[in-house]
Write a protein that holds these residues in place. Structure first.
Motif, mmCIF file in Angstrom:
data_model
loop_
_atom_site.group_PDB
_atom_site.id
_atom_site.type_symbol
_atom_site.label_atom_id
_atom_site.label_comp_id
_atom_site.label_asym_id
_atom_site.label_seq_id
_atom_site.Cartn_x
_atom_site.Cartn_y
_atom_site.Cartn_z
ATOM 1 N N HIS A 1 63.712 8.306 -32.047
ATOM 2 C CA HIS A 1 64.432 8.838 -33.198
ATOM 3 C C HIS A 1 65.155 10.105 -32.771
ATOM 4 C CE1 HIS A 1 64.793 10.787 -37.225
ATOM 5 N NE2 HIS A 1 65.165 9.560 -37.526
ATOM 6 N N THR A 2 66.431 10.260 -33.145
ATOM 7 C CA THR A 2 67.207 11.442 -32.793
ATOM 8 C C THR A 2 67.536 12.220 -34.057
ATOM 9 O OG1 THR A 2 69.340 10.309 -32.941
ATOM 10 C CG2 THR A 2 68.215 10.230 -30.813
ATOM 11 N N ASP A 3 68.336 13.260 -33.898
ATOM 12 C CA ASP A 3 68.746 14.067 -35.037
ATOM 13 C C ASP A 3 69.510 13.212 -36.040
ATOM 14 O OD1 ASP A 3 67.652 16.319 -33.898
ATOM 15 O OD2 ASP A 3 69.504 16.864 -32.873
ATOM 16 N N PRO A 4 69.406 13.545 -37.327
ATOM 17 C CA PRO A 4 70.178 12.814 -38.342
ATOM 18 C C PRO A 4 71.680 12.995 -38.112
ATOM 19 C CG PRO A 4 68.569 14.287 -39.360
ATOM 20 C CD PRO A 4 68.557 14.569 -37.896
ATOM 21 N N ASP A 5 72.437 12.047 -38.580
ATOM 22 C CA ASP A 5 73.889 12.114 -38.494
ATOM 23 C C ASP A 5 74.368 13.160 -39.505
ATOM 24 O OD1 ASP A 5 76.650 11.707 -38.704
ATOM 25 O OD2 ASP A 5 76.464 9.562 -38.347
ATOM 26 N N PRO A 6 75.006 14.257 -39.046
ATOM 27 C CA PRO A 6 75.419 15.299 -39.988
ATOM 28 C C PRO A 6 76.476 14.825 -40.984
ATOM 29 C CG PRO A 6 76.241 15.767 -37.782
ATOM 30 C CD PRO A 6 75.341 14.574 -37.669
ATOM 31 N N LEU A 7 77.234 13.793 -40.613
ATOM 32 C CA LEU A 7 78.258 13.273 -41.520
ATOM 33 C C LEU A 7 77.713 12.225 -42.476
ATOM 34 C CD1 LEU A 7 81.203 12.980 -38.972
ATOM 35 C CD2 LEU A 7 80.727 14.836 -40.585
ATOM 36 N N LYS A 8 76.562 11.651 -42.122
ATOM 37 C CA LYS A 8 75.953 10.613 -42.959
ATOM 38 C C LYS A 8 74.455 10.885 -43.061
ATOM 39 C CE LYS A 8 79.368 7.214 -41.614
ATOM 40 N NZ LYS A 8 79.626 5.973 -40.941
ATOM 41 N N PRO A 9 74.051 11.812 -43.917
ATOM 42 C CA PRO A 9 72.636 12.203 -43.970
ATOM 43 C C PRO A 9 71.690 11.086 -44.402
ATOM 44 C CG PRO A 9 73.901 13.283 -45.702
ATOM 45 C CD PRO A 9 74.885 12.557 -44.843
ATOM 46 N N ALA A 10 72.183 10.011 -44.961
ATOM 47 C CA ALA A 10 71.309 8.905 -45.367
ATOM 48 C C ALA A 10 71.064 7.926 -44.220
ATOM 49 C CB ALA A 10 71.921 8.168 -46.556
ATOM 50 N N ILE A 11 71.535 8.265 -43.028
ATOM 51 C CA ILE A 11 71.406 7.380 -41.863
ATOM 52 C C ILE A 11 70.491 8.026 -40.831
ATOM 53 C CG2 ILE A 11 72.671 6.299 -39.943
ATOM 54 C CD1 ILE A 11 73.339 5.071 -42.661
ATOM 55 N N ASP A 12 69.533 7.266 -40.338
ATOM 56 C CA ASP A 12 68.695 7.696 -39.219
ATOM 57 C C ASP A 12 69.284 7.129 -37.934
ATOM 58 O OD1 ASP A 12 66.749 9.224 -40.501
ATOM 59 O OD2 ASP A 12 65.519 7.468 -40.961
ATOM 60 N N ARG A 13 69.240 7.915 -36.877
ATOM 61 C CA ARG A 13 69.789 7.489 -35.591
ATOM 62 C C ARG A 13 68.661 7.365 -34.563
ATOM 63 N NH1 ARG A 13 74.824 11.374 -34.417
ATOM 64 N NH2 ARG A 13 73.137 12.876 -34.325
ATOM 65 N N TYR A 14 68.811 6.369 -33.707
ATOM 66 C CA TYR A 14 67.862 6.106 -32.637
ATOM 67 C C TYR A 14 68.645 5.893 -31.352
ATOM 68 C CZ TYR A 14 64.230 5.333 -36.125
ATOM 69 O OH TYR A 14 63.331 5.484 -37.146
ATOM 70 N N ILE A 15 67.960 6.129 -30.196
ATOM 71 C CA ILE A 15 68.619 5.926 -28.918
ATOM 72 C C ILE A 15 67.588 5.480 -27.882
ATOM 73 C CG2 ILE A 15 68.354 8.300 -28.065
ATOM 74 C CD1 ILE A 15 71.395 7.936 -27.133
ATOM 75 N N ARG A 16 68.047 4.681 -26.932
ATOM 76 C CA ARG A 16 67.219 4.290 -25.786
ATOM 77 C C ARG A 16 68.092 4.383 -24.546
ATOM 78 N NH1 ARG A 16 63.878 -1.237 -24.310
ATOM 79 N NH2 ARG A 16 63.680 -0.695 -22.128
ATOM 80 N N TYR A 17 67.580 5.089 -23.546
ATOM 81 C CA TYR A 17 68.294 5.238 -22.283
ATOM 82 C C TYR A 17 67.810 4.219 -21.285
ATOM 83 C CZ TYR A 17 70.104 9.577 -24.137
ATOM 84 O OH TYR A 17 70.745 10.516 -24.926
ATOM 85 N N ARG A 18 68.653 3.936 -20.324
ATOM 86 C CA ARG A 18 68.330 2.996 -19.237
ATOM 87 C C ARG A 18 67.048 3.411 -18.562
ATOM 88 N NH1 ARG A 18 70.819 -0.693 -16.177
ATOM 89 N NH2 ARG A 18 72.853 -0.487 -17.135
#
Length: 177
Positions: free
Chosen positions: A160-177
């Motif tokens: 889980h990463t920081d929330p999208d500042p432009l879309k606060p109702a969206i959670d962001r996730y990331i996976r690196y190689r």
């Protein structure tokens, strides 16, 4: 599949089929044609409701860039003893960007929720994407409060990463190689 060679991924329970212009045209015309091409039943209520608003955009991209098959939609087909059934759509929003990122998504039909099938499909696509050296990371965005999708992403190794500042109702996730 009966009609044409295509890009496919096999998992223990699923057959993932990259959506080509020919498959998309079959889905647009008649589900009986798509059913024959996929060698799978098309369930009542197809496609998953969350995919419906995105279909026009995906249709345009798939027809404009047939050489990029695999970087857009995939059909998820549950293998069963008597007959296979189309249960989910998964894929990427677009091919890898200049930074080496792609965004994954998935939509599962209600009767098959809670069985680990979306996780199985997402893991297979993560593995497929990381076979391409240009892909450095995979991101996902989900509606805040969508706990089931959050669990899927965590099982697939996303953070889980920081929330999208432009879309606060969206959670962001990331996976690196």
């Amino acid at each position: 599949m009966n009609q044409q060679p295509c890009l496919q991924i096999e998992t223990p329970r699923l057959r993932l089929v990259a959506v080509s212009p020919q498959l998309l045209e079959a889905e647009t015309q008649r589900y009986t044609v798509l059913s024959t091409m996929l060698d799978a039943e098309i369930p009542e209520g197809w496609p998953p409701p969350s995919l419906i608003p995105l279909k026009p955009w995906f249709r345009e991209q798939i027809f404009l860039h047939p050489e990029k098959t695999g970087w857009f939609l995939w059909y998820g087909i549950l293998r069963r003893a008597l007959s296979d059934v189309l249960i989910l759509s998964t894929g990427f929003l677009e091919p890898p960007d200049i930074q080496g990122g792609v965004e994954i998504g998935y939509a599962l039909m209600d009767p098959w929720r809670g069985q680990g099938l979306a996780t199985e499909a997402a893991l297979a696509l993560v593995d497929w994407a990381f076979l391409h050296p240009e892909v450095r990371f995979i991101r996902a965005r989900i509606a805040r409060g969508n706990l089931a999708s959050g669990r899927i992403l965590k099982r697939c190794g996303f953070e889980h990463t920081d929330p999208d500042p432009l879309k606060p109702a969206i959670d962001r996730y990331i996976r690196y190689r």
